[in-house]
Scaffold this active site. Structure first.
Site, mmCIF file in Angstrom:
data_model
loop_
_atom_site.group_PDB
_atom_site.id
_atom_site.type_symbol
_atom_site.label_atom_id
_atom_site.label_comp_id
_atom_site.label_asym_id
_atom_site.label_seq_id
_atom_site.Cartn_x
_atom_site.Cartn_y
_atom_site.Cartn_z
ATOM 1 N N ASP A 24 0.809 -1.216 0.000
ATOM 2 C CA ASP A 24 0.000 0.000 0.000
ATOM 3 C C ASP A 24 0.846 1.272 0.000
ATOM 4 O OD1 ASP A 24 0.331 -1.327 2.760
ATOM 5 O OD2 ASP A 24 0.043 0.766 3.295
ATOM 6 N N HIS A 25 2.165 1.130 -0.125
ATOM 7 C CA HIS A 25 3.105 2.240 0.053
ATOM 8 C C HIS A 25 3.019 3.305 -1.040
ATOM 9 C CE1 HIS A 25 4.495 -1.334 2.075
ATOM 10 N NE2 HIS A 25 5.381 -0.658 2.776
ATOM 11 N N TYR A 142 -0.541 0.398 15.053
ATOM 12 C CA TYR A 142 0.818 0.893 15.276
ATOM 13 C C TYR A 142 0.873 1.903 16.422
ATOM 14 C CZ TYR A 142 2.246 -1.125 10.792
ATOM 15 O OH TYR A 142 2.524 -1.982 9.765
ATOM 16 N N LYS A 173 -2.448 -6.781 13.015
ATOM 17 C CA LYS A 173 -1.038 -6.652 12.634
ATOM 18 C C LYS A 173 -0.398 -5.613 13.551
ATOM 19 C CE LYS A 173 1.819 -4.714 8.911
ATOM 20 N NZ LYS A 173 1.808 -4.168 7.533
ATOM 21 N N GLY A 199 8.512 -3.668 9.297
ATOM 22 C CA GLY A 199 9.221 -2.434 9.570
ATOM 23 C C GLY A 199 10.115 -2.022 8.419
ATOM 24 N N ARG A 227 8.740 -4.042 2.599
ATOM 25 C CA ARG A 227 10.059 -3.796 1.999
ATOM 26 C C ARG A 227 10.989 -4.999 2.090
ATOM 27 N NH1 ARG A 227 8.348 0.955 4.197
ATOM 28 N NH2 ARG A 227 8.486 2.817 2.889
#
Length: 262
Positions: A24-25, A142, A173, A199, A227
């Site tokens: 989704d970045h 988060y 998550k 991360g 990533r």
């Protein structure tokens, strides 16, 4: 009797476990390294143990063919260009996810900053919609904001993850706390499956594999690595190694032997 929720959960998990690539970045950071072509990443990894992906609505529509893995439509957005990058705004609904052919919905919730209240409201709203349509909801929970000094503090992670479950998420998550014992306490306190975030890009593959092994020992049901998969020099090989740990209970050292092979 099998419910729609169970059918869709089975599409994004395998035997109750998850190996997912969040991609989704593109909204927050643009076409970052490895995500120039999301469909290519999916195609390369979908036969190597991947269970699902998290992608934005426009990417779902642009796929050249239906994916062979589960799809969660991501409906949270903010950009690195914004004055409030932690303020995630709602960009879709459970009904839209159904129309897109997605198997579930994903939301990103930051807890600990001034933007927290409206994101909690979004989670409650989408949770109601998802339950009405028997759509699985994954909440990315988060610890992030002005009040968070250490985002990996086990007490903080446990609190933030519990919020996701309390507000109706089917999968939570969150961040790995750094050791098996403390994360086991977090997992034990959450009544729904817990998966970990990857991360930033890790320094070594060994670090990624060891974190995965440790999280699974602590009771996690899988991983959602961005990533550390899509920016990897060989995404399908790291997925294969992760699948060995998650589904076949190999150690990190055993799984590492799968890397570097053709």
């Amino acid at each position: 009797m099998v419910t729609g929720l169970e059918i869709r959960m089975d599409r994004i998990l395998r035997k109750g476990k998850m190996l997912c690539i969040p991609m989704d970045h593109g909204i927050s950071s643009g076409p970052v390294e490895g995500l120039e072509n999301p469909a290519s990443v999916i195609s390369r990894c979908e036969t190597h143990g991947l269970t699902s992906v998290i992608i934005n609505k426009g990417i779902i529509k642009s796929l050249p063919r239906p994916a062979r893995v589960g799809i969660l439509a991501h409906f949270s957005a903010s950009t690195s260009l914004s004055m409030s990058p932690n303020r995630k705004m709602l960009t879709g609904s459970a009904a839209e996810a159904l129309r897109l052919g997605a198997d579930g919905v994903s939301l990103h919730i930051n807890v600990g900053g001034k933007e927290e209240p409206e994101m909690l409201e979004q989670l409650g709203k989408i949770s109601e919609e998802c339950h009405m349509w028997n759509m699985p909801l994954l909440a990315m929970m988060y610890p992030r904001g002005e009040n968070i000094k250490n985002p990996h503090d086990p007490e903080i992670v446990g609190h933030v993850a519990r919020i996701g479950a309390e507000l109706g998420a089917d999968i939570v998550k969150t961040l790995y706390t750094g050791d098996v014992d403390s994360f086991a306490k977090v997992v034990k306190s959450i009544p729904v499956p817990v998966v970990i975030a990857g991360g930033p890009k890790a320094k070594t593959d060994a670090d990624v594999l060891q974190m995965t092994e440790d999280a699974m020992k602590a009771g996690a049901k899988g991983v959602t690595y961005g990533r550390n998969i899509f920016a990897h020099k060989n995404p399908e090989q790291i997925v294969d190694a992760l699948a060995a740990i998650i589904f076949r209970k190999e150690t990190a050292q055993e799984a590492a032997k799968r890397l570097g092979k053709k």
